[in-house]
Write a protein that holds these residues in place. Sequence first.
Motif, PDB file in Angstrom:
ATOM      1  N   ALA A   1      -9.517  -1.130  13.061  1.00  0.00           N
ATOM      2  CA  ALA A   1      -9.565  -0.680  11.911  1.00  0.00           C
ATOM      3  C   ALA A   1     -10.677   0.558  12.088  1.00  0.00           C
ATOM      4  N   ALA A   2     -11.740   0.324  12.645  1.00  0.00           N
ATOM      5  CA  ALA A   2     -12.964   1.154  12.886  1.00  0.00           C
ATOM      6  C   ALA A   2     -12.361   2.615  13.410  1.00  0.00           C
ATOM      7  N   GLN A   3     -11.442   2.380  14.548  1.00  0.00           N
ATOM      8  CA  GLN A   3     -10.895   3.730  15.064  1.00  0.00           C
ATOM      9  C   GLN A   3     -10.203   4.411  14.009  1.00  0.00           C
ATOM     10  N   LYS A   4      -9.294   3.519  13.274  1.00  0.00           N
ATOM     11  CA  LYS A   4      -8.592   4.274  12.233  1.00  0.00           C
ATOM     12  C   LYS A   4      -9.425   4.929  11.002  1.00  0.00           C
ATOM     13  N   GLY A   5     -10.495   4.037  10.648  1.00  0.00           N
ATOM     14  CA  GLY A   5     -11.565   4.766   9.655  1.00  0.00           C
ATOM     15  C   GLY A   5     -12.098   6.026  10.149  1.00  0.00           C
ATOM     16  N   ASN A   6     -12.493   6.035  11.537  1.00  0.00           N
ATOM     17  CA  ASN A   6     -13.233   7.283  12.270  1.00  0.00           C
ATOM     18  C   ASN A   6     -12.136   8.319  12.068  1.00  0.00           C
ATOM     19  N   LYS A   7     -11.126   8.184  12.320  1.00  0.00           N
ATOM     20  CA  LYS A   7     -10.000   9.257  12.418  1.00  0.00           C
ATOM     21  C   LYS A   7      -9.517   9.829  11.019  1.00  0.00           C
TER      22      LYS A   7
ATOM     23  N   ARG B   1      -0.899   4.305  -8.164  1.00  0.00           N
ATOM     24  CA  ARG B   1      -1.140   3.596  -6.879  1.00  0.00           C
ATOM     25  C   ARG B   1      -2.455   3.677  -6.304  1.00  0.00           C
ATOM     26  N   ALA B   2      -3.001   4.953  -6.399  1.00  0.00           N
ATOM     27  CA  ALA B   2      -4.615   4.948  -5.777  1.00  0.00           C
ATOM     28  C   ALA B   2      -5.424   4.064  -6.520  1.00  0.00           C
ATOM     29  N   LYS B   3      -5.267   3.931  -7.928  1.00  0.00           N
ATOM     30  CA  LYS B   3      -6.224   3.082  -8.800  1.00  0.00           C
ATOM     31  C   LYS B   3      -6.113   1.848  -8.456  1.00  0.00           C
ATOM     32  N   ALA B   4      -4.822   1.325  -8.214  1.00  0.00           N
ATOM     33  CA  ALA B   4      -4.685   0.072  -7.992  1.00  0.00           C
ATOM     34  C   ALA B   4      -5.475  -0.272  -6.651  1.00  0.00           C
ATOM     35  N   VAL B   5      -5.352   0.446  -5.763  1.00  0.00           N
ATOM     36  CA  VAL B   5      -6.169   0.162  -4.287  1.00  0.00           C
ATOM     37  C   VAL B   5      -7.509   0.248  -4.701  1.00  0.00           C
ATOM     38  N   VAL B   6      -7.980   0.998  -5.566  1.00  0.00           N
ATOM     39  CA  VAL B   6      -9.602   1.183  -5.798  1.00  0.00           C
ATOM     40  C   VAL B   6      -9.913  -0.166  -6.519  1.00  0.00           C
ATOM     41  N   ASP B   7      -9.103  -0.457  -7.376  1.00  0.00           N
ATOM     42  CA  ASP B   7      -9.404  -1.714  -8.205  1.00  0.00           C
ATOM     43  C   ASP B   7      -9.671  -2.946  -7.522  1.00  0.00           C
ATOM     44  N   THR B   8      -8.799  -3.005  -6.266  1.00  0.00           N
ATOM     45  CA  THR B   8      -8.836  -4.190  -5.582  1.00  0.00           C
ATOM     46  C   THR B   8     -10.087  -4.183  -4.720  1.00  0.00           C
ATOM     47  N   ILE B   9     -10.511  -2.698  -4.138  1.00  0.00           N
ATOM     48  CA  ILE B   9     -11.758  -2.791  -3.534  1.00  0.00           C
ATOM     49  C   ILE B   9     -12.946  -2.952  -4.261  1.00  0.00           C
ATOM     50  N   ALA B  10     -13.125  -2.552  -5.244  1.00  0.00           N
ATOM     51  CA  ALA B  10     -14.232  -2.640  -6.338  1.00  0.00           C
ATOM     52  C   ALA B  10     -14.368  -3.951  -6.423  1.00  0.00           C
TER      53      ALA B  10
ATOM     54  N   ALA C   1      -6.210   0.568   3.433  1.00  0.00           N
ATOM     55  CA  ALA C   1      -7.060  -0.434   2.838  1.00  0.00           C
ATOM     56  C   ALA C   1      -6.557  -2.084   3.254  1.00  0.00           C
ATOM     57  N   GLU C   2      -5.330  -2.013   3.269  1.00  0.00           N
ATOM     58  CA  GLU C   2      -4.763  -3.303   3.524  1.00  0.00           C
ATOM     59  C   GLU C   2      -5.304  -3.957   5.154  1.00  0.00           C
ATOM     60  N   GLU C   3      -5.274  -2.746   5.938  1.00  0.00           N
ATOM     61  CA  GLU C   3      -5.944  -3.145   7.297  1.00  0.00           C
ATOM     62  C   GLU C   3      -7.168  -3.579   7.405  1.00  0.00           C
ATOM     63  N   LEU C   4      -8.113  -2.699   6.671  1.00  0.00           N
ATOM     64  CA  LEU C   4      -9.452  -3.089   6.460  1.00  0.00           C
ATOM     65  C   LEU C   4      -9.628  -4.417   5.997  1.00  0.00           C
ATOM     66  N   LYS C   5      -8.851  -4.854   4.904  1.00  0.00           N
ATOM     67  CA  LYS C   5      -9.177  -6.170   4.331  1.00  0.00           C
ATOM     68  C   LYS C   5      -8.728  -7.028   5.339  1.00  0.00           C
ATOM     69  N   PHE C   6      -7.781  -6.913   6.051  1.00  0.00           N
ATOM     70  CA  PHE C   6      -7.342  -8.061   6.988  1.00  0.00           C
ATOM     71  C   PHE C   6      -8.331  -8.200   8.180  1.00  0.00           C
TER      72      PHE C   6
END
Lengths: 132, 132, 132, 132, 132, 132
Positions: free
Chosen positions: A110-116, B13-22, B50-55
């Motif tokens: 995930a970090a690699q992806k975020g970096n890029k 679509r972007a708002k939905a991603v941000v809502d979840t993160i916020a 967003a999905e990968e980060l959450k995981f």
Amino acid sequence: MAKLVEYKDMAPRAKAVVDTIARGRSIKPDEINNVWKALAAHPDVMERFAEELKFAMGPGKLDPLTKELIYLAVSIANGCDYCIASHGAMAAKKGLTVEMHEEFLAVVLAAQKGNKIAQAYRVPVDKAFEEK
Amino acid sequence: MAKLVEYKDMAPRAKAVVDTIARGRSIKPDEINNVWKALAAHPDVMERFAEELKFAMGPGKLDPLTKELIYLAVSIANGCDYCIASHGAMAAKKGLTVEMHEEFLAVVLAAQKGNKIAQAYRVPVDKAFEEK
Amino acid sequence: MAKLVEYKDMAPRAKAVVDTIARGRSIKPDEINNVWKALAAHPDVMERFAEELKFAMGPGKLDPLTKELIYLAVSIANGCDYCIASHGAMAAKKGLTVEMHEEFLAVVLAAQKGNKIAQAYRVPVDKAFEEK
Amino acid sequence: MAKLVEYKDMAPRAKAVVDTIARGRSIKPDEINNVWKALAAHPDVMERFAEELKFAMGPGKLDPLTKELIYLAVSIANGCDYCIASHGAMAAKKGLTVEMHEEFLAVVLAAQKGNKIAQAYRVPVDKAFEEK
Amino acid sequence: MAKLVEYKDMAPRAKAVVDTIARGRSIKPDEINNVWKALAAHPDVMERFAEELKFAMGPGKLDPLTKELIYLAVSIANGCDYCIASHGAMAAKKGLTVEMHEEFLAVVLAAQKGNKIAQAYRVPVDKAFEEK
Amino acid sequence: MAKLVEYKDMAPRAKAVVDTIARGRSIKPDEINNVWKALAAHPDVMERFAEELKFAMGPGKLDPLTKELIYLAVSIANGCDYCIASHGAMAAKKGLTVEMHEEFLAVVLAAQKGNKIAQAYRVPVDKAFEEK
């Protein structure tokens, strides 16, 4: 490949470094890793690296396994095969389970992806992160 | 630099991603970081990251601060300025003190040194590390 | 930052390089990119880079947009901000749409992940790939 | 090196991933590449990487060979030996001739040079590239 | 960005490091570079880096300018903007002319190319280079 | 691995490149390094790399050993195993002693550390370094 010097053939300065490491890891001096056998012919680099490792990896606020994972993460980012092999083994010794390793790798990826993503889209640093 | 899209101007679509993160970070949607404002125009990459980060960063066997340190270590090794700034701030929020940061950096620097020593001397991997 | 030399102030060797590039891109010499203004004070590196670029990016079996994407992919992997900005702009000029850019970035990110997975797990190369 | 798990010894989750890939490439499951044999013991990373690869490399606006070249360019920039070997082979399968490969490499090498020139001379990004 | 601590506001440990560096470079303590102002809040990393730099860059078999060029070459390869700027300035102070800089960069660029050619073609190491 | 073409089996264009290199190094053409045997099947890349190497490494203001050390420093920073092995051997031929190598590596390691410190702390470039 590096010429590996076995413990019995090392000069006194190199033996002294290995003795300290071996004591710290509860192994015999001739069970020392290849990196130290390779460094035996380069006592200045060897002594300084041993000293720096001891300072960095020794007891402190961060627990030993966390330190191994930080070391391993850097080694994967840099693509250093030797270090991935050796510090992967050390992390396992310090309690890294297969499940934890999978979780660890997910963070690295995930970090690699975020970096890029940040570099590819040229994202400017938030003011909030600068103002401290 | 990336064109930053403010929350109020984002597509659904972007708002939905941000809502979840916020929600997950207990912040307001318009306090979201620049990386998400930059990604708002690229919904496929945005949703997947967003999905990968959450995981990766979500609850698991490794504690949240350890995960931030692994993320930060990769970002320093890769020299990603945005990620160093943003995940440095996040690590501080999750409890990283100045003392711990200094210890963390000592490990990163030792790893960098170990990586370059292993590569410069072309150290072969120990049999013991291969046999598992 | 580099000292940028404007076209009118360049020495003849540098002007000659810029003239050729400007003609090829159908722009005026004083609209040349900063990289050439920075290189103007270094005529050996400048002439050789101009020549190599022309050879690599000129007409051939691969189409011009594909070449720009390869260039951009390398620049993202290396984290070169200037090159991401300039070759991103050039790719757009050569027909890269927003949709194609998102697809392009998905491939770059998948490659980054594949690279790190192969290195982190120390995957040996398949015999089938060696036997050719 | 990674422990490679042969198809017949894989757990059901890993087999399912391999079945899908093998179908897509018209090969038998036991002809699968080493990277999947290595990942078989890490089902979370495996499933997610398979899914991401399928999304990134599947049909879209960019043709399959272009995608392979982008993947290969990133792998060369990162110095990932396994990926250079495997995606080099895949690019050949998708139509990359020796002449095209030479042209491809010329672009990669020009990009490397451009990256290092921009960084070494600290070239500032052109206003024209920022204003979009 | 790092918080920069001016000399007059530094704690005694940081002041001691700066005093030694300033004496060595024949400058006043408050003319010290930003890297030391940034490190002033991190005395452990600061003292160790100062000590390592002194050991590495001090008098020895390699002359001071050669050492600066090696330092600069690593910094360009790693894309470290701060280090390129600061050690470029130091190399100029130690006698690097514009002509020598162009020659230096030609070597760096040739090395970059050689590195990527060796990795892209997967060139095996010659037996002659192993047998020593 | 690359398919290596022995001198006697090379096409005339490749033979011509090898003849020139062999003459310059006072070796027989069939003692040429593997990189040239690998490049023999890629005459465009081969001729251009040979020409660039000759230009960069030939006589000039910097002495031959200094050039080898710059080349080697870049190769270590990039983790290119082939280039570390081959240019390490060439540096030894040009007079690099074991003591000098240890000193050289100390500089490389200090540079690596300086690079990562500057990036990790996000140190801004000094005005004095910009104003030239």
